[in-house]
Structure formats: C-alpha cells, structure tokens
Design a protein around this motif. Structure first.
Motif, mmCIF file in Angstrom:
data_model
loop_
_atom_site.group_PDB
_atom_site.id
_atom_site.type_symbol
_atom_site.label_atom_id
_atom_site.label_comp_id
_atom_site.label_asym_id
_atom_site.label_seq_id
_atom_site.Cartn_x
_atom_site.Cartn_y
_atom_site.Cartn_z
ATOM 1 N N ALA A 87 80.216 -57.803 45.144
ATOM 2 C CA ALA A 87 80.930 -59.034 45.496
ATOM 3 C C ALA A 87 80.794 -60.107 44.421
ATOM 4 N N LYS A 88 79.702 -60.081 43.670
ATOM 5 C CA LYS A 88 79.502 -61.068 42.600
ATOM 6 C C LYS A 88 80.342 -60.752 41.362
ATOM 7 N N GLY A 89 80.991 -59.603 41.364
ATOM 8 C CA GLY A 89 81.804 -59.233 40.220
ATOM 9 C C GLY A 89 80.996 -58.706 39.057
ATOM 10 N N GLU A 90 79.810 -58.174 39.343
ATOM 11 C CA GLU A 90 78.989 -57.618 38.270
ATOM 12 C C GLU A 90 79.581 -56.309 37.756
ATOM 13 N N SER A 91 79.140 -55.916 36.592
ATOM 14 C CA SER A 91 79.593 -54.677 35.970
ATOM 15 C C SER A 91 79.355 -53.499 36.903
ATOM 16 N N PRO A 92 80.283 -52.553 36.948
ATOM 17 C CA PRO A 92 80.055 -51.330 37.736
ATOM 18 C C PRO A 92 78.775 -50.592 37.345
ATOM 19 N N TRP A 93 78.293 -50.817 36.134
ATOM 20 C CA TRP A 93 77.041 -50.199 35.702
ATOM 21 C C TRP A 93 75.863 -50.709 36.537
ATOM 22 N N ASN A 94 76.018 -51.883 37.164
ATOM 23 C CA ASN A 94 74.948 -52.451 37.990
ATOM 24 C C ASN A 94 75.044 -52.039 39.450
ATOM 25 N N TRP A 95 76.185 -51.513 39.855
ATOM 26 C CA TRP A 95 76.425 -51.299 41.279
ATOM 27 C C TRP A 95 75.402 -50.359 41.908
ATOM 28 N N PHE A 96 75.023 -49.322 41.197
ATOM 29 C CA PHE A 96 74.137 -48.323 41.788
ATOM 30 C C PHE A 96 72.912 -48.036 40.920
ATOM 31 N N SER A 97 72.568 -48.984 40.050
ATOM 32 C CA SER A 97 71.401 -48.827 39.183
ATOM 33 C C SER A 97 70.472 -50.018 39.347
ATOM 34 N N LEU A 98 69.260 -49.773 39.827
ATOM 35 C CA LEU A 98 68.305 -50.858 40.034
ATOM 36 C C LEU A 98 67.836 -51.444 38.700
ATOM 37 N N ILE A 99 67.616 -50.603 37.713
ATOM 38 C CA ILE A 99 67.150 -51.126 36.425
ATOM 39 C C ILE A 99 68.245 -51.942 35.747
ATOM 40 N N ASN A 100 69.503 -51.517 35.886
ATOM 41 C CA ASN A 100 70.590 -52.294 35.290
ATOM 42 C C ASN A 100 70.735 -53.650 35.974
ATOM 43 N N ARG A 101 70.595 -53.675 37.302
ATOM 44 C CA ARG A 101 70.629 -54.966 38.007
ATOM 45 C C ARG A 101 69.505 -55.871 37.502
#
Length: 387
Positions: free
Chosen positions: A122-136
């Motif tokens: 919802a924040k519009g973050e990169s799809p790379w962050n959607w399912f990666s805890l380290i990327n978030r």
C-alpha cells in the motif's frame, strides 16, 4: 483490447489513490494520541526541562509508516520538526519488518498472516520489498539515511562514537541539530543469515532485538509459542553482533533468551522499551531478577509509554516504573523508551515529554536524577560502548 487497457489504467489509478490514502489512514488508526498537543506543565517543570542538555528516546517505529520525517505531521508521534520542538537530541528509530495478524501479548504464531506485507504494498514500495524481510529492512535503513541527508548539517546519523561526540559538540551552539540511530525490532529481518547481519551493520543498524512478537530463527519470543532460548544461529548472531558493535535489545525476548544472552554476550545489553513486573505483571515486562542481571551487565533499560507495558493511567505508571528501577539497581540504568509510532496508543506525542519531567519532580526525583533519566544515561551509555 481497449477494455483490458481501460481496466489496467483503472487499477493503476486506484493503486495511486491507495498509496496516497491507505497508509495515512492505517497509521492514524494504529498510532493514536490520547491527549492532543499542546501540552502544559508547571513553570518550574518547564524551566527544568528547558535546562536539559541532552534528551534521548530509545525506541520509535516511525520508519514503518512511510511518513516524511523531515516534515511536521499532525498524525503519529515523532518526526524531526517535533524532535526539535521538544529539544530531543537523539532518537533510536527501529525497523519493523513483520508483524503477525491478531498481534497480542500472550501468544502469536510465526506462521500467522503478516500485517506488514499489505502495508508495504500500500505504501507503493518496490515489489522487491513485498515478500523479502531483508529488503524491507534495508529500504527503511535507506529511508532514514535520506531523511538525515535532507537535513544537511542539522542532523547526524549516529553510527559510531565520533558521530555522537560530533552531535554533543554541535548542540552546544545549536540545539536544532538532532541525532538519529537505527535499530531492528526482531531478528527475523536477517532471514537467518550472518551475511545479512553484516549488510544491516553497513546500513547503519546499531541495535537488534532477537525476537519481536513471534518465535524466529534466533529463538523464542516473550509473546511466542515455544519459549525457547537462543538457537545455534542465535548464539552465532549474538557473537557476531558483539564483534561488529551492534547492541542486543532484549525487549520482547523470551526469559530463556534473556538468560542466554546475558550469559553469552561480552557487551552491555539494552532493553529499548519495556515495563517492569512490579508495576504491571505482564509477560513482556522485566522481573526484578532480570533488572538486576541487566544492571550487573552494565546495560540500560528504556521505560515504555503505552498501557500494555505500564498500565493505566500511563503517566503515573511510567514514573512508578522509572522509580522502581532506580530504587532496585540505581538511577544510571534507566531511560526513556517510548515505543512511539509502534502501533500503540500513547498519552502524548514527543512534544509532551515535559510531562515526564513534571511527574518525576512530583515523585521527588532530584534534578540530577531527572537529567539522567531524560537522556544523560543514554548519552553516557553510548559514549562508553559505541565503537
């Protein structure tokens, strides 16, 4: 084809509307303030507050919500302008990368639906962050670095002792200069990788709590299901954190992890946001025996501001919790650990910190003790222990 294209455009418009409304709405619902600013205290309390040289808070989750910390907002609890308004010198910004649906103080499953995933989208973050805890985690680290950079010479990202010394020196002539540190709430963010531990250190992380609301690769949470101590990975990570210079935060850790860390670590620990069982008998709070062991380790204990840590009404119980730690082990081991912006209702935002000073004065604390609690203890702890 035209209908399909129209449908895609419509979805994109809805998404754009969503990223500009949904996170703000969710944050306003999850981080209420019970007493709205402005806050007033007695002239004596305000005068003492204004004399404080260094005010610090050990826990704030503002990075989670995607707010611009360079801008003063009416929602949430902390941003850089409100830090300056409150004359706060140092804030520990902590990264939340996963949170279980139905989050509670008693028992949470590591397999529960993750609340942070839809918020990340919802924040519009990169799809790379959607399912990666380290990327978030790395994304929130970069966000803090950007916010600090946007402030020019008015903010300092504290990564080492010399950075803190620079902040202390700068504030002698300009109290508009603020400091920001970076921590992680829950070692699951590392995805069981010591290589990721090195990555977050490089990104500026200087504090990590092994567990948050659920059990993970480090071991058990105070609110998890297994109550386990440190796993083999957890022990390796603790040793690596000692080597790198990352403080271990025992907030939310199972009693077994607290014991294991204190037996294993070669460095002083932190409890960034907690209550004490003598004031509120909760499994997320510290027992007297734990407080004594943390003090013997040279650690520091941040008292949280919300009802599930201190009880209601919050302000007198915050003061009672601080007093209990002082009376049990000494004033030098206690600090502020608000848990601002941590999906909790708080009695006041960061501009209400003078209310703490007034409460401490009424409880008979000396000016030297108040200075210690409000930030001098944190300053001394980091001056002594930061690399």
């Amino acid at each position: 084809m035209k209908k399909f294209l129209f449908f895609l455009i419509l979805l994109f418009v809805i998404y754009l509307i969503g990223i500009n409304t949904v996170p703000q709405y969710v944050e306003s619902q999850r981080n209420p303030v019970k007493l709205a600013a402005p806050y007033t205290v007695s002239p004596e309390a305000q005068s003492l507050y204004d004399r404080l040289d260094f005010i610090a808070d050990l826990h704030c989750d503002a990075l989670l919500w995607g707010r611009n910390l360079n801008k003063r907002e009416d929602r949430g609890h902390v941003d850089f302008p409100r830090m300056r308004e409150a004359n706060v010198a140092l804030e520990m910004f902590t990264i939340v990368s996963k949170s279980p649906a139905g989050q509670n103080m008693q028992s949470n499953s590591e397999d529960a639906f993750d609340n942070i995933t839809p918020l990340t989208i919802a924040k519009g973050e990169s799809p790379w962050n959607w399912f990666s805890l380290i990327n978030r985690t790395l994304s929130q680290s970069e966000a803090l670095a950007d916010f600090v950079e946007n402030e020019g010479d008015k903010a300092i990202f504290i990564k080492k002792k010399s950075d803190l010394e620079k902040l202390i020196d700068a504030r002698k002539s300009d109290n508009q200069v603020i400091g920001a540190m970076l921590g992680i709430e829950g070692g699951h963010a590392l995805e069981a990788s010591l290589e990721n531990l090195e990555k977050v250190y490089a990104a500026g992380v200087r504090m990590i709590g092994p567990t948050h609301f659920f059990d993970n690769e480090f071991g058990g949470s105070a609110h998890g299901e297994n109550g386990a101590g440190l796993s083999d990975f957890g022990k390796s990570a603790v040793q690596k954190m000692n080597e790198l210079g990352i403080f271990i935060d025992l907030a939310h850790a199972s009693p077994a992890i607290v014991e294991d860390v204190l037996n294993l670590t070669t460095k002083p620990v932190m409890v960034s946001h907690t209550g004490v069982r003598a004031v509120l008998d909760s499994q997320r709070n510290l027992s007297d025996a734990q407080i004594q062991k943390i003090a013997a380790n040279g650690g520091i204990i941040g008292i949280a501001f919300f009802d599930m840590a201190v009880g209601e009404p919050e302000l007198p119980n915050i003061i009672a919790s601080i007093k209990h730690v002082r009376d049990l082990v000494g004033i030098q081991y206690v600090a502020l650990g608000s848990d601002y912006d941590g999906s909790v209702a708080v009695p006041f935002d960061i501009t209400g910190l003078p209310l703490i000073v007034e409460g401490l004065m009424k409880a008979g604390f000396s000016e030297a003790e108040i200075r210690a609690v409000m930030g001098e203890n944190v300053k001394d702890f980091f001056l002594k222990n930061l690399n």
